[in-house]
Design an enzyme around this catalytic site. Structure first.
Site, PDB file in Angstrom:
ATOM      1  N   CYS A  99       0.651  -1.225  -0.149  1.00 41.03           N
ATOM      2  CA  CYS A  99       0.180  -0.117  -0.180  1.00 41.03           C
ATOM      3  C   CYS A  99       0.781   1.352  -0.203  1.00 41.03           C
ATOM      4  O   CYS A  99       0.576   2.178  -0.813  1.00 41.03           O
ATOM      5  CB  CYS A  99      -1.057  -0.039   1.211  1.00 41.03           C
ATOM      6  SG  CYS A  99      -0.174   0.201   2.876  1.00 41.03           S
ATOM      7  N   HIS A 156      -2.460   0.752   7.017  1.00 39.64           N
ATOM      8  CA  HIS A 156      -2.921   0.685   5.379  1.00 39.64           C
ATOM      9  C   HIS A 156      -3.078   2.231   5.058  1.00 39.64           C
ATOM     10  O   HIS A 156      -3.789   3.164   5.992  1.00 39.64           O
ATOM     11  CB  HIS A 156      -4.008   0.044   5.203  1.00 39.64           C
ATOM     12  CG  HIS A 156      -4.655  -0.299   3.711  1.00 39.64           C
ATOM     13  ND1 HIS A 156      -3.688  -0.962   2.876  1.00 39.64           N
ATOM     14  CD2 HIS A 156      -5.827   0.065   3.260  1.00 39.64           C
ATOM     15  CE1 HIS A 156      -4.426  -0.851   1.754  1.00 39.64           C
ATOM     16  NE2 HIS A 156      -5.569  -0.509   2.065  1.00 39.64           N
ATOM     17  N   GLU A 168      -5.999   1.543  -4.494  1.00 35.15           N
ATOM     18  CA  GLU A 168      -5.398   0.893  -3.435  1.00 35.15           C
ATOM     19  C   GLU A 168      -4.447  -0.420  -3.710  1.00 35.15           C
ATOM     20  O   GLU A 168      -5.165  -1.344  -4.741  1.00 35.15           O
ATOM     21  CB  GLU A 168      -6.226   0.568  -2.251  1.00 35.15           C
ATOM     22  CG  GLU A 168      -7.251  -0.533  -2.345  1.00 35.15           C
ATOM     23  CD  GLU A 168      -8.079  -0.854  -1.308  1.00 35.15           C
ATOM     24  OE1 GLU A 168      -7.448  -0.492   0.051  1.00 35.15           O
ATOM     25  OE2 GLU A 168      -8.968  -1.315  -1.242  1.00 35.15           O
TER      26      GLU A 168
END
Length: 281
Positions: A99, A156, A168
């Site tokens: 991420c 994240h 993402e």
């Protein structure tokens, strides 16, 4: 303070360590996905933010790989096995991003390389211009803003597109995609990245597994660990406990307001007593 024995902890903090680098594989921006179209979906974003969105959207379909994107230069890398995630077994064979690796790559394409480090470092970057709480939801957000998840430590991060959508790199076994923004669970809020100007008091760290402390002393509680070099904002510095590490001895410590913590100046690039930084009260 900087040892190799914390390798497993380091991997957990990063979502993986960097490996071999390769040139990014260009893909077509606005590629349709099962979740929607990847593009700037609302007006008002800066030119830098729009470039970052476009760069991230070019990577639609690239593998998520744990630790991917954290090589010496921005771009996809082969990942690592996450001991806590069986789905990561093939990540060392997959060229891609985790991420924060995707976020780093996107903003590097748009504005140099301002967002090195993992998701936690990016959320607390000195390049953050504005912060938004979880309670504000997506109302005030613009394309290019970074959405983050985590209680305490951010684990994240994703890039907002507008219209309730984000791009993402989510988890092992999946590919970079467009998703609906998830405001439940441990959603922590969002940040807006400033245009590429040098923030006052911005310095680079060096070394690996470097801990910050609640007070300017190695015996005070640890606050946060920098697995590798990153950019930090220093509010002030003071003389305190002498520290010897990496062949250097220094009694200067710097205060990092984004982390609410102190770091020995040994691990800050620059003079032993940093030029242009005021003395703490």
């Amino acid at each position: 303070m900087a040892t190799a024995t914390a390798a497993l902890t380091l991997l957990a903090a990063w979502g993986g360590a960097p490996s071999a680098t390769a040139a990014p594989a260009p893909k077509t921006a606005n590629t349709p996905t099962a979740a929607g179209t990847c593009a700037v979906l609302a007006p008002g974003a800066s030119a830098v933010a729009e470039k970052a969105v476009a760069a991230a959207c070019e990577q639609i379909g690239v593998w998520y790989t744990w630790g991917g994107g954290h090589g010496p230069q921005p771009g996809p890398t082969y990942g690592q096995v996450d001991p806590s995630d069986p789905d990561s077994a093939h990540d060392p064979e997959r060229l891609g991003f985790d991420c924060s690796g995707l976020v780093r790559y996107a903003y590097a394409r748009a504005a140099g390389d301002p967002l090195t480090g993992n998701a936690h470092h990016q959320f607390h970057s000195p390049h953050v211009q504005q912060r938004f709480t979880a309670a504000q939801a997506t109302g005030p957000l613009l394309p290019g803003d970074l959405l983050a998840w985590g209680s305490g430590s951010i684990h994240h991060i994703a890039i907002y597109l507008g219209a309730g959508k984000m791009v993402e790199a989510r988890e092992s076994g999946t590919r970079i995609t467009v998703s609906d923004v998830r405001l439940d669970g441990d959603y922590a809020g969002a940040v807006r990245i400033a245009p590429p100007t040098a923030a006052p008091g911005t310095f680079s760290t060096w070394g690996t597994d470097v801990w910050t402390h609640r007070e300017p002393s190695t015996t005070s509680p640890r606050v946060h660990k920098f697995p590798g070099p990153t950019t930090v904002r220093i509010e002030c510095q003071k003389h305190a406990e002498p520290v010897t590490a990496e062949g250097y001895t220094n009694d200067a410590w710097s205060y990092l307001p984004e982390y609410g913590a102190w770091i020995t100046n040994i691990y800050i690039k620059g003079a032993a007593w940093l030029d242009g930084v005021r003395t703490c009260p």
